[in-house]
Design a protein around this motif. Structure first.
Motif: not given
Length: 111
Positions: A36-37, A46-48, A56-64, A92-98
């Motif tokens: 999600w961006y 920006d990556l969310v 396995y998950t990763t998060y932006a610091d602002s949303v952890k 606006v939140y965007y989904c991305s795959m490749g």
């Protein structure tokens, strides 16, 4: 060809919650990394959060601690549970795959 469709955006008060969903369809033969961006007016995209095929998950610091990305039961479906939303989460939140992107869903958080 792959299509990504986001849903679940809306208007919410600060402190509230929303759950976004993204469904991928088309020529998909395996689980893929998805993420999600978000893009606020006048700012870069920006990556969310992201999730690998193994979970396995990763998060932006602002949303952890506030946002949780997860996979749905359907293949190549992901969700973004957003809690304790803040006005600065408005975007606006965007989904991305490749190389593929959805059209986005608007999230507005009022103070």
């Amino acid at each position: 060809q792959v299509q990504l469709v986001e849903s679940g955006g809306g208007l919410v008060q600060a402190g509230g919650s929303l759950r976004l969903s993204c469904a991928a369809s088309g020529s998909i033969f395996r689980l893929n990394y998805m993420d999600w961006y978000r893009q606020a007016p006048g700012k870069q995209r920006d990556l969310v959060a992201g999730i690998t095929s193994t979970g396995y998950t990763t998060y932006a610091d602002s949303v952890k601690g506030r946002f949780t990305i997860s996979r749905g039961n359907a293949k190549n479906t992901i969700h973004l549970q957003m809690n304790n939303l803040k006005p600065e989460d408005t975007a606006v939140y965007y989904c991305s795959m490749g190389k593929y992107w959805g059209l986005g869903t608007q999230v507005t958080v009022s103070s």
